[in-house]
Design a protein around this motif. Structure first.
Motif, PDB file in Angstrom:
ATOM      1  N   ASP A  28      11.195 -77.198  38.073  1.00 27.31           N
ATOM      2  CA  ASP A  28      11.191 -76.327  39.254  1.00 27.31           C
ATOM      3  C   ASP A  28      12.419 -76.536  40.146  1.00 27.31           C
ATOM      4  O   ASP A  28      12.488 -75.970  41.234  1.00 27.31           O
ATOM      5  CB  ASP A  28       9.921 -76.568  40.079  1.00 27.31           C
ATOM      6  N   GLY A  29      13.353 -77.364  39.720  1.00 27.60           N
ATOM      7  CA  GLY A  29      14.555 -77.614  40.507  1.00 27.60           C
ATOM      8  C   GLY A  29      14.388 -78.665  41.586  1.00 27.60           C
ATOM      9  O   GLY A  29      15.267 -78.837  42.427  1.00 27.60           O
ATOM     10  N   LYS A  30      13.267 -79.376  41.559  1.00 27.87           N
ATOM     11  CA  LYS A  30      13.072 -80.470  42.522  1.00 27.87           C
ATOM     12  C   LYS A  30      13.906 -81.671  42.081  1.00 27.87           C
ATOM     13  O   LYS A  30      14.044 -81.943  40.898  1.00 27.87           O
ATOM     14  CB  LYS A  30      11.601 -80.850  42.619  1.00 27.87           C
ATOM     15  N   VAL A  31      14.426 -82.387  43.069  1.00 24.05           N
ATOM     16  CA  VAL A  31      15.344 -83.498  42.840  1.00 24.05           C
ATOM     17  C   VAL A  31      14.580 -84.826  42.842  1.00 24.05           C
ATOM     18  O   VAL A  31      13.778 -85.085  43.739  1.00 24.05           O
ATOM     19  CB  VAL A  31      16.426 -83.519  43.946  1.00 24.05           C
ATOM     20  N   LEU A  32      14.860 -85.661  41.836  1.00 24.63           N
ATOM     21  CA  LEU A  32      14.221 -86.973  41.760  1.00 24.63           C
ATOM     22  C   LEU A  32      14.932 -87.956  42.682  1.00 24.63           C
ATOM     23  O   LEU A  32      16.152 -88.128  42.615  1.00 24.63           O
ATOM     24  CB  LEU A  32      14.270 -87.520  40.330  1.00 24.63           C
ATOM     25  N   LEU A  33      14.155 -88.601  43.540  1.00 25.79           N
ATOM     26  CA  LEU A  33      14.653 -89.683  44.381  1.00 25.79           C
ATOM     27  C   LEU A  33      13.778 -90.909  44.156  1.00 25.79           C
ATOM     28  O   LEU A  33      12.606 -90.794  43.781  1.00 25.79           O
ATOM     29  CB  LEU A  33      14.606 -89.304  45.861  1.00 25.79           C
ATOM     30  N   VAL A  34      14.363 -92.066  44.405  1.00 22.74           N
ATOM     31  CA  VAL A  34      13.616 -93.316  44.335  1.00 22.74           C
ATOM     32  C   VAL A  34      13.627 -93.969  45.713  1.00 22.74           C
ATOM     33  O   VAL A  34      14.539 -93.768  46.502  1.00 22.74           O
ATOM     34  CB  VAL A  34      14.209 -94.273  43.272  1.00 22.74           C
ATOM     35  N   LYS A  35      12.592 -94.764  45.987  1.00 26.34           N
ATOM     36  CA  LYS A  35      12.497 -95.490  47.267  1.00 26.34           C
ATOM     37  C   LYS A  35      12.614 -96.982  46.959  1.00 26.34           C
ATOM     38  O   LYS A  35      11.660 -97.628  46.540  1.00 26.34           O
ATOM     39  CB  LYS A  35      11.164 -95.170  47.951  1.00 26.34           C
ATOM     40  N   PRO A  36      13.843 -97.533  47.130  1.00 29.35           N
ATOM     41  CA  PRO A  36      14.034 -98.963  46.880  1.00 29.35           C
ATOM     42  C   PRO A  36      13.226 -99.831  47.852  1.00 29.35           C
ATOM     43  O   PRO A  36      13.013 -99.461  49.005  1.00 29.35           O
ATOM     44  CB  PRO A  36      15.539 -99.174  47.114  1.00 29.35           C
ATOM     45  N   THR A  37      12.799-100.978  47.379  1.00 24.76           N
ATOM     46  CA  THR A  37      12.048-101.912  48.217  1.00 24.76           C
ATOM     47  C   THR A  37      12.929-102.527  49.295  1.00 24.76           C
ATOM     48  O   THR A  37      12.431-102.971  50.323  1.00 24.76           O
ATOM     49  CB  THR A  37      11.464-103.061  47.370  1.00 24.76           C
ATOM     50  N   TYR A  38      14.234-102.546  49.077  1.00 24.71           N
ATOM     51  CA  TYR A  38      15.168-103.242  49.966  1.00 24.71           C
ATOM     52  C   TYR A  38      15.922-102.313  50.914  1.00 24.71           C
ATOM     53  O   TYR A  38      16.871-102.737  51.570  1.00 24.71           O
ATOM     54  CB  TYR A  38      16.174-104.042  49.123  1.00 24.71           C
ATOM     55  N   ARG A  39      15.506-101.031  51.004  1.00 24.02           N
ATOM     56  CA  ARG A  39      16.153-100.085  51.922  1.00 24.02           C
ATOM     57  C   ARG A  39      15.087 -99.300  52.680  1.00 24.02           C
ATOM     58  O   ARG A  39      13.979 -99.120  52.202  1.00 24.02           O
ATOM     59  CB  ARG A  39      17.018 -99.083  51.147  1.00 24.02           C
ATOM     60  N   ASP A  40      15.506 -98.759  53.822  1.00 22.88           N
ATOM     61  CA  ASP A  40      14.600 -97.940  54.624  1.00 22.88           C
ATOM     62  C   ASP A  40      14.603 -96.484  54.185  1.00 22.88           C
ATOM     63  O   ASP A  40      13.799 -95.697  54.665  1.00 22.88           O
ATOM     64  CB  ASP A  40      14.984 -98.013  56.113  1.00 22.88           C
ATOM     65  N   HIS A  41      15.519 -96.107  53.327  1.00 29.33           N
ATOM     66  CA  HIS A  41      15.658 -94.703  52.932  1.00 29.33           C
ATOM     67  C   HIS A  41      15.526 -94.540  51.420  1.00 29.33           C
ATOM     68  O   HIS A  41      15.559 -95.509  50.659  1.00 29.33           O
ATOM     69  CB  HIS A  41      17.020 -94.166  53.402  1.00 29.33           C
ATOM     70  N   TRP A  42      15.378 -93.312  51.007  1.00 31.43           N
ATOM     71  CA  TRP A  42      15.329 -92.958  49.594  1.00 31.43           C
ATOM     72  C   TRP A  42      16.762 -92.832  49.068  1.00 31.43           C
ATOM     73  O   TRP A  42      17.703 -92.744  49.846  1.00 31.43           O
ATOM     74  CB  TRP A  42      14.600 -91.627  49.430  1.00 31.43           C
ATOM     75  N   SER A  43      16.889 -92.779  47.737  1.00 28.48           N
ATOM     76  CA  SER A  43      18.213 -92.616  47.133  1.00 28.48           C
ATOM     77  C   SER A  43      18.067 -91.969  45.758  1.00 28.48           C
ATOM     78  O   SER A  43      16.968 -91.858  45.228  1.00 28.48           O
ATOM     79  CB  SER A  43      18.919 -93.974  47.002  1.00 28.48           C
ATOM     80  N   PHE A  44      19.207 -91.552  45.215  1.00 29.29           N
ATOM     81  CA  PHE A  44      19.229 -91.145  43.810  1.00 29.29           C
ATOM     82  C   PHE A  44      19.047 -92.412  42.980  1.00 29.29           C
ATOM     83  O   PHE A  44      19.469 -93.495  43.403  1.00 29.29           O
ATOM     84  CB  PHE A  44      20.585 -90.532  43.437  1.00 29.29           C
ATOM     85  N   PRO A  45      18.464 -92.316  41.788  1.00 30.80           N
ATOM     86  CA  PRO A  45      18.465 -93.490  40.917  1.00 30.80           C
ATOM     87  C   PRO A  45      19.919 -93.887  40.644  1.00 30.80           C
ATOM     88  O   PRO A  45      20.769 -93.030  40.415  1.00 30.80           O
ATOM     89  CB  PRO A  45      17.799 -92.986  39.634  1.00 30.80           C
ATOM     90  N   GLY A  46      20.208 -95.174  40.690  1.00 33.14           N
ATOM     91  CA  GLY A  46      21.568 -95.622  40.436  1.00 33.14           C
ATOM     92  C   GLY A  46      21.869 -96.917  41.142  1.00 33.14           C
ATOM     93  O   GLY A  46      20.984 -97.561  41.704  1.00 33.14           O
TER      94      GLY A  46
END
Length: 162
Positions: A28-46
């Motif tokens: 559906d065009g939704k973007v995958l983000l991950v929520k690292p345990t060591y950050r307050d924000h989400w990010s792209f996998p990487g």
């Protein structure tokens, strides 16, 4: 002009960091983000590129470490050069690669010590969860995927507008 020994020449060149990220969407065009345990924000996998490692190899490694799957690392979508900021004393060059369209959660196996969560978000929702300097990479990656041409950003801005 005076000849400079290579060791001296290279020692005086500026140093920078490099990072590699995966741009992954669902059908559906939704973007995958991950929520690292060591950050307050989400990010792209990487993550960061290791010494002597090619950015596309770093991207594949990070996908396997963070998502527990092997995905093909395809075309380079975005290169974003960012100046030093906050606790980071050096510039960083971020490479975002197209890692395809996958079914929702595609058998991901997230490591609980590294990630709290992962989810697919509409592009506007993804942008709300990312740090301000990373937000432009969402639209740039979408554009690059459609146009099959990488986008160069300078500090999160299209260089044509700088």
């Amino acid at each position: 002009m005076t000849w400079t020994e290579p060791s001296i020449w290279y020692a005086n060149l500026p140093a920078f960091y490099a990072a590699a990220a995966a741009f992954i969407t669902d059908q559906d065009g939704k973007v995958l983000l991950v929520k690292p345990t060591y950050r307050d924000h989400w990010s792209f996998p990487g993550g960061y590129v290791e010494e002597g490692e090619y950015p596309h190899v770093a991207c594949a490694r990070e996908i396997q470490e963070e998502l527990g799957v092997v995905l093909a690392v395809k075309d380079l979508l975005v290169v974003d050069w960012a100046p030093p900021a906050g606790q980071r004393p050096r510039s960083i060059i971020s490479f975002t690669f197209d890692c395809g369209i996958v079914p929702d959660h595609a058998g991901f196996d997230i490591p609980s010590q590294e990630l709290d969560d992962l989810a697919f978000f509409r592009p506007s929702e993804a942008e709300q969860r990312l740090p301000e300097n990373v937000v432009p990479r969402v639209r740039a990656a979408m554009k690059a995927r459609v146009e099959q041409s990488p986008v160069y950003l300078a500090g999160g801005s299209d260089r044509k507008n700088r």
